[in-house]
Motif scaffolding. Structure first.
Motif, PDB file in Angstrom:
ATOM      1  N   THR A 188       1.485  11.635  -8.399  1.00 45.42           N
ATOM      2  CA  THR A 188       1.697  11.125  -9.755  1.00 45.42           C
ATOM      3  C   THR A 188       2.568   9.866  -9.797  1.00 45.42           C
ATOM      4  O   THR A 188       2.175   8.853 -10.397  1.00 45.42           O
ATOM      5  CB  THR A 188       2.320  12.220 -10.655  1.00 45.42           C
ATOM      6  OG1 THR A 188       1.482  13.380 -10.609  1.00 45.42           O
ATOM      7  CG2 THR A 188       2.464  11.739 -12.085  1.00 45.42           C
ATOM      8  N   LEU A 189       3.746   9.896  -9.188  1.00 42.26           N
ATOM      9  CA  LEU A 189       4.636   8.727  -9.231  1.00 42.26           C
ATOM     10  C   LEU A 189       4.016   7.514  -8.529  1.00 42.26           C
ATOM     11  O   LEU A 189       4.209   6.375  -8.963  1.00 42.26           O
ATOM     12  CB  LEU A 189       5.991   9.057  -8.598  1.00 42.26           C
ATOM     13  CG  LEU A 189       6.850  10.076  -9.348  1.00 42.26           C
ATOM     14  CD1 LEU A 189       8.123  10.391  -8.562  1.00 42.26           C
ATOM     15  CD2 LEU A 189       7.197   9.576 -10.741  1.00 42.26           C
ATOM     16  N   TYR A 190       3.266   7.766  -7.474  1.00 40.03           N
ATOM     17  CA  TYR A 190       2.589   6.680  -6.754  1.00 40.03           C
ATOM     18  C   TYR A 190       1.503   6.055  -7.629  1.00 40.03           C
ATOM     19  O   TYR A 190       1.357   4.834  -7.683  1.00 40.03           O
ATOM     20  CB  TYR A 190       1.988   7.200  -5.445  1.00 40.03           C
ATOM     21  CG  TYR A 190       3.012   7.764  -4.493  1.00 40.03           C
ATOM     22  CD1 TYR A 190       3.711   6.931  -3.628  1.00 40.03           C
ATOM     23  CD2 TYR A 190       3.283   9.129  -4.460  1.00 40.03           C
ATOM     24  CE1 TYR A 190       4.658   7.438  -2.755  1.00 40.03           C
ATOM     25  CE2 TYR A 190       4.229   9.646  -3.589  1.00 40.03           C
ATOM     26  CZ  TYR A 190       4.911   8.797  -2.742  1.00 40.03           C
ATOM     27  OH  TYR A 190       5.856   9.303  -1.878  1.00 40.03           O
ATOM     28  N   GLU A 191       0.738   6.905  -8.303  1.00 38.71           N
ATOM     29  CA  GLU A 191      -0.319   6.418  -9.192  1.00 38.71           C
ATOM     30  C   GLU A 191       0.269   5.580 -10.319  1.00 38.71           C
ATOM     31  O   GLU A 191      -0.273   4.519 -10.669  1.00 38.71           O
ATOM     32  CB  GLU A 191      -1.109   7.598  -9.773  1.00 38.71           C
ATOM     33  CG  GLU A 191      -1.968   8.302  -8.745  1.00 38.71           C
ATOM     34  CD  GLU A 191      -2.504   9.651  -9.216  1.00 38.71           C
ATOM     35  OE1 GLU A 191      -2.069  10.150 -10.294  1.00 38.71           O
ATOM     36  OE2 GLU A 191      -3.353  10.219  -8.499  1.00 38.71           O
ATOM     37  N   GLN A 192       1.380   6.040 -10.895  1.00 40.62           N
ATOM     38  CA  GLN A 192       2.028   5.290 -11.972  1.00 40.62           C
ATOM     39  C   GLN A 192       2.466   3.912 -11.486  1.00 40.62           C
ATOM     40  O   GLN A 192       2.229   2.906 -12.147  1.00 40.62           O
ATOM     41  CB  GLN A 192       3.232   6.061 -12.510  1.00 40.62           C
ATOM     42  CG  GLN A 192       2.878   7.276 -13.309  1.00 40.62           C
ATOM     43  CD  GLN A 192       4.100   8.132 -13.663  1.00 40.62           C
ATOM     44  OE1 GLN A 192       5.206   7.896 -13.189  1.00 40.62           O
ATOM     45  NE2 GLN A 192       3.886   9.128 -14.502  1.00 40.62           N
ATOM     46  N   LEU A 193       3.110   3.871 -10.327  1.00 43.18           N
ATOM     47  CA  LEU A 193       3.601   2.600  -9.799  1.00 43.18           C
ATOM     48  C   LEU A 193       2.453   1.656  -9.475  1.00 43.18           C
ATOM     49  O   LEU A 193       2.506   0.463  -9.796  1.00 43.18           O
ATOM     50  CB  LEU A 193       4.474   2.852  -8.561  1.00 43.18           C
ATOM     51  CG  LEU A 193       5.199   1.650  -7.977  1.00 43.18           C
ATOM     52  CD1 LEU A 193       6.078   0.954  -9.009  1.00 43.18           C
ATOM     53  CD2 LEU A 193       6.039   2.077  -6.775  1.00 43.18           C
TER      54      LEU A 193
ATOM     55  N   ILE B  98       0.865  -1.180   0.000  1.00 47.92           N
ATOM     56  CA  ILE B  98       0.000   0.000   0.000  1.00 47.92           C
ATOM     57  C   ILE B  98       0.902   1.230   0.000  1.00 47.92           C
ATOM     58  O   ILE B  98       1.767   1.366   0.866  1.00 47.92           O
ATOM     59  CB  ILE B  98      -0.922   0.036   1.241  1.00 47.92           C
ATOM     60  CG1 ILE B  98      -1.831  -1.193   1.287  1.00 47.92           C
ATOM     61  CG2 ILE B  98      -1.751   1.324   1.241  1.00 47.92           C
ATOM     62  CD1 ILE B  98      -2.644  -1.301   2.576  1.00 47.92           C
ATOM     63  N   LEU B  99       0.688   2.102  -0.964  1.00 49.01           N
ATOM     64  CA  LEU B  99       1.439   3.355  -1.041  1.00 49.01           C
ATOM     65  C   LEU B  99       0.583   4.460  -0.436  1.00 49.01           C
ATOM     66  O   LEU B  99      -0.541   4.686  -0.875  1.00 49.01           O
ATOM     67  CB  LEU B  99       1.755   3.710  -2.499  1.00 49.01           C
ATOM     68  CG  LEU B  99       2.461   2.642  -3.337  1.00 49.01           C
ATOM     69  CD1 LEU B  99       2.662   3.139  -4.756  1.00 49.01           C
ATOM     70  CD2 LEU B  99       3.786   2.246  -2.707  1.00 49.01           C
ATOM     71  N   ARG B 100       1.100   5.117   0.580  1.00 47.57           N
ATOM     72  CA  ARG B 100       0.375   6.212   1.222  1.00 47.57           C
ATOM     73  C   ARG B 100       1.207   7.484   1.130  1.00 47.57           C
ATOM     74  O   ARG B 100       2.093   7.726   1.955  1.00 47.57           O
ATOM     75  CB  ARG B 100       0.080   5.880   2.683  1.00 47.57           C
ATOM     76  CG  ARG B 100      -0.745   6.973   3.335  1.00 47.57           C
ATOM     77  CD  ARG B 100      -1.185   6.642   4.743  1.00 47.57           C
ATOM     78  NE  ARG B 100      -1.995   7.719   5.246  1.00 47.57           N
ATOM     79  CZ  ARG B 100      -3.296   7.863   5.054  1.00 47.57           C
ATOM     80  NH1 ARG B 100      -3.942   6.950   4.362  1.00 47.57           N
ATOM     81  NH2 ARG B 100      -3.949   8.890   5.547  1.00 47.57           N
TER      82      ARG B 100
ATOM     83  N   GLY C 146      -0.396   1.591 -10.857  1.00 47.51           N
ATOM     84  CA  GLY C 146      -0.995   1.152 -12.117  1.00 47.51           C
ATOM     85  C   GLY C 146      -0.204   0.072 -12.830  1.00 47.51           C
ATOM     86  O   GLY C 146      -0.738  -0.626 -13.700  1.00 47.51           O
ATOM     87  N   GLU C 147       1.062  -0.107 -12.463  1.00 51.67           N
ATOM     88  CA  GLU C 147       1.934  -1.083 -13.130  1.00 51.67           C
ATOM     89  C   GLU C 147       1.931  -2.460 -12.484  1.00 51.67           C
ATOM     90  O   GLU C 147       2.390  -3.421 -13.093  1.00 51.67           O
ATOM     91  CB  GLU C 147       3.382  -0.560 -13.125  1.00 51.67           C
ATOM     92  CG  GLU C 147       3.606   0.679 -13.942  1.00 51.67           C
ATOM     93  CD  GLU C 147       5.005   1.262 -13.740  1.00 51.67           C
ATOM     94  OE1 GLU C 147       5.824   0.666 -13.005  1.00 51.67           O
ATOM     95  OE2 GLU C 147       5.280   2.335 -14.309  1.00 51.67           O
ATOM     96  N   HIS C 148       1.457  -2.558 -11.245  1.00 47.04           N
ATOM     97  CA  HIS C 148       1.570  -3.825 -10.506  1.00 47.04           C
ATOM     98  C   HIS C 148       0.274  -4.132  -9.764  1.00 47.04           C
ATOM     99  O   HIS C 148      -0.250  -3.292  -9.034  1.00 47.04           O
ATOM    100  CB  HIS C 148       2.726  -3.753  -9.501  1.00 47.04           C
ATOM    101  CG  HIS C 148       4.041  -3.468 -10.154  1.00 47.04           C
ATOM    102  ND1 HIS C 148       4.825  -4.450 -10.701  1.00 47.04           N
ATOM    103  CD2 HIS C 148       4.686  -2.300 -10.387  1.00 47.04           C
ATOM    104  CE1 HIS C 148       5.904  -3.905 -11.232  1.00 47.04           C
ATOM    105  NE2 HIS C 148       5.846  -2.605 -11.052  1.00 47.04           N
TER     106      HIS C 148
END
Length: 186
Positions: A73-78, A63-65, A80-82
């Motif tokens: 932005t960088l959290y959303e990208q990551l 979980i990215l908080r 979305g990839e996994h």
């Protein structure tokens, strides 16, 4: 299924030089030169580590908080990839995310105190060279680990080992924090 929470404290990474100076003036603090650059380096490295861990440990949820107000932005990208990486929603409380976590990863977050109060274990990731002398007293509760040390902990976690607040850290916390039966009294 095990869950690892990344409790970000990388808000300073979003600042340019002018914003960083304004931040210091607004809060009347004198922070190390280019600290925002150090946090930017730390954020990029931390997210790279999470990506590598998510690939290696596909059976662990991450979980990215992001820190409140931090660029997501960088959290959303990551996320979305996994499939095993989720982005915490802004309307979810920290306590809710923490209650799901078997392990917490961060950098210099003061949330270490909440993590200890919840009897969870937080690792401060050695993602950038940092003189921690500017941090407040919470720095006494930070447990620093590099990539390989965290990897070893994740291996143990997959074998069923629980990571709770170490007894000595809990004792130090209990001497540091005055307990109140009613938080409104504190």
């Amino acid at each position: 299924k095990k869950t690892v929470l990344l409790a970000s404290d990388f808000k300073l990474a979003d600042y340019n030089d002018k914003e960083f100076l304004s931040f210091q003036k607004m809060y009347k603090v004198n922070l190390p030169e280019n600290l925002h650059g150090t946090y930017r380096e730390g954020k990029i490295t931390a997210l790279e580590w999470i990506k590598r861990f998510a690939i290696k440990y596909s059976h662990i949820d991450f979980i990215l908080r992001p820190h409140p107000g931090e660029d997501r932005t960088l959290y959303e990208q990551l996320a979305g990839e996994h499939l095993n990486i989720q982005l915490s929603l802004p309307n979810i409380s920290y306590a809710d995310d923490l209650s799901k976590a078997d392990l917490v990863l961060s950098f210099t977050s003061t949330s270490v105190l909440e993590v200890i109060a919840a009897n969870r274990f937080m690792i401060s990731m050695k993602v950038a060279h940092l003189d921690t002398s500017f941090l407040s007293q919470h720095r006494e509760f930070l447990t620093w680990c590099d990539f390989d040390e965290i990897d070893d902990i994740l291996v143990e976690m997959t074998k069923g080992k629980e990571f709770l607040t170490p007894v000595e850290l809990r004792k130090k916390f209990n001497r540091y924090i005055k307990q109140y039966p009613d938080v409104c009294v504190n």
